[in-house]
Design an enzyme around this catalytic site. Structure first.
Site, PDB file in Angstrom:
ATOM      1  N   ASN A 116       0.832  -1.217   0.000  1.00 19.56           N
ATOM      2  CA  ASN A 116       0.000   0.000   0.000  1.00 19.56           C
ATOM      3  C   ASN A 116       0.861   1.260   0.000  1.00 19.56           C
ATOM      4  OD1 ASN A 116      -3.057  -0.531   0.219  1.00 19.56           O
ATOM      5  ND2 ASN A 116      -2.140  -2.063   1.572  1.00 19.56           N
ATOM      6  N   HIS A 150      -7.894  -0.790   6.227  1.00 19.21           N
ATOM      7  CA  HIS A 150      -8.176  -2.068   6.887  1.00 19.21           C
ATOM      8  C   HIS A 150      -8.786  -3.021   5.861  1.00 19.21           C
ATOM      9  CE1 HIS A 150      -8.873  -4.687  10.298  1.00 19.21           C
ATOM     10  NE2 HIS A 150     -10.043  -4.974   9.757  1.00 19.21           N
TER      11      HIS A 150
HETATM   12  C1  GRF Z   1      -3.323  -4.380   4.251  1.00 14.30           C
HETATM   13  O1  GRF Z   1      -4.189  -5.445   4.034  1.00 14.30           O
HETATM   14  C2  GRF Z   1      -3.987  -3.312   5.058  1.00 14.30           C
HETATM   15  O2  GRF Z   1      -5.360  -3.259   4.886  1.00 14.30           O
HETATM   16  C3  GRF Z   1      -3.678  -3.724   6.481  1.00 14.30           C
HETATM   17  O3  GRF Z   1      -2.391  -4.288   6.420  1.00 14.30           O
HETATM   18  C4  GRF Z   1      -2.140  -4.772   5.113  1.00 14.30           C
HETATM   19  C5  GRF Z   1      -0.871  -4.153   4.661  1.00 14.30           C
HETATM   20  O4  GRF Z   1      -0.410  -4.684   3.451  1.00 14.30           O
HETATM   21  N1  GRF Z   1      -3.799  -2.630   7.398  1.00 14.30           N
HETATM   22  P1  GRF Z   1       0.870  -4.058   2.769  1.00 14.30           P
HETATM   23  O5  GRF Z   1       2.007  -4.138   3.787  1.00 14.30           O
HETATM   24  O6  GRF Z   1       0.556  -2.660   2.390  1.00 14.30           O
HETATM   25  O7  GRF Z   1       1.146  -4.921   1.580  1.00 14.30           O
END
Ligand code: GRF
Length: 209
Positions: free
Chosen positions: A19, A115
């Site tokens: 993300n 989330h």
């Molecule tokens: C995501 O699924 C987000 O919703 C949650 O943690 C995960 C992080 O994934 N809070 P990444 O590290 O960004 O791949």
């Protein structure tokens, strides 16, 4: 002449960092206009997010909580690092620690979280990663999704900015479902950040700044 973007975003991550990367990409390709990701703070040296920051050329600080006197001091220091770089919006991207009130006070209404479920369902303490998708499958939900919200002092709580629905398909495993939700997150988070920044620009222009 170097054009300095109007908005500087700070990201906090503990894990993979996909993300985080989606936000960097969205600022660089103009989807989120007039903004840049100015700093990643990571609480785990081994997190994939650290390597991503290096590859993307984004400044990254690894700050583990242990050496700090207490959580308040730790989060004050993180807030100091963001503010020193002119960060006005903080995005939690897979950050597993609860943000202390000391930092909430420094960025009131300016810390977002993503989330991997349709909050208020499947959120709260201990509800992260695979556990979320396992719970969704156990409950035989027909759909799940992801939520971007402003944070407050409770886990996975605060006003929703955007949500997106993701179907649960027959035969899904926690992994297949996680992958489908993750793909949606990479679209939803940039969209939510774009909207929040537009709102903030509107407010500051209104205030004559
Ligand atoms: C995501 O699924 C987000 O919703 C949650 O943690 C995960 C992080 O994934 N809070 P990444 O590290 O960004 O791949």
């Amino acid at each position: 002449m170097t054009v300095v973007p109007k908005h500087r975003i700070g990201v906090l991550a503990s894990g993979r960092g996909s993300n985080f990367e989606s936000l960097v990409t969205a600022t660089r390709n103009g989807f989120i206009p007039d903004a840049e990701v100015g700093l990643l703070v990571c609480n785990r040296p081994a997190a994939g997010a650290v390597q991503r920051a290096e590859r993307l050329g984004v400044e990254c600080l690894v700050m583990e909580p242990l050496p700090f006197a207490d959580e308040a001091v730790y989060f004050e220091r993180i807030a100091d690092e963001f503010q020193r770089r002119g960060v006005t919006l903080v995005c939690l991207a897979g950050f597993l620690l609860k943000v202390h009130a000391a930092m909430l006070r420094r960025f009131p209404g300016r810390i977002l979280n993503i989330h991997p479920a349709l909050l208020p369902k499947y959120g709260g303490r201990g509800m992260y990663g695979r556990r979320v998708h396992e719970a969704v499958l156990r409950a035989e939900e027909k759909e799940t999704g992801c939520t971007v919200h402003l944070i407050d002092d409770e886990y996975d709580h605060g006003p929703t900015v955007l949500q997106a629905v993701v179907p649960v398909r027959p035969g899904d495993t926690p992994e297949t479902l996680a992958a489908r939700v993750s793909e949606k997150e990479h679209v939803l988070y940039p969209e939510a950040v774009k909207r929040v920044l537009l709102g903030l620009s509107g407010k500051s222009e209104g205030a004559g700044k």
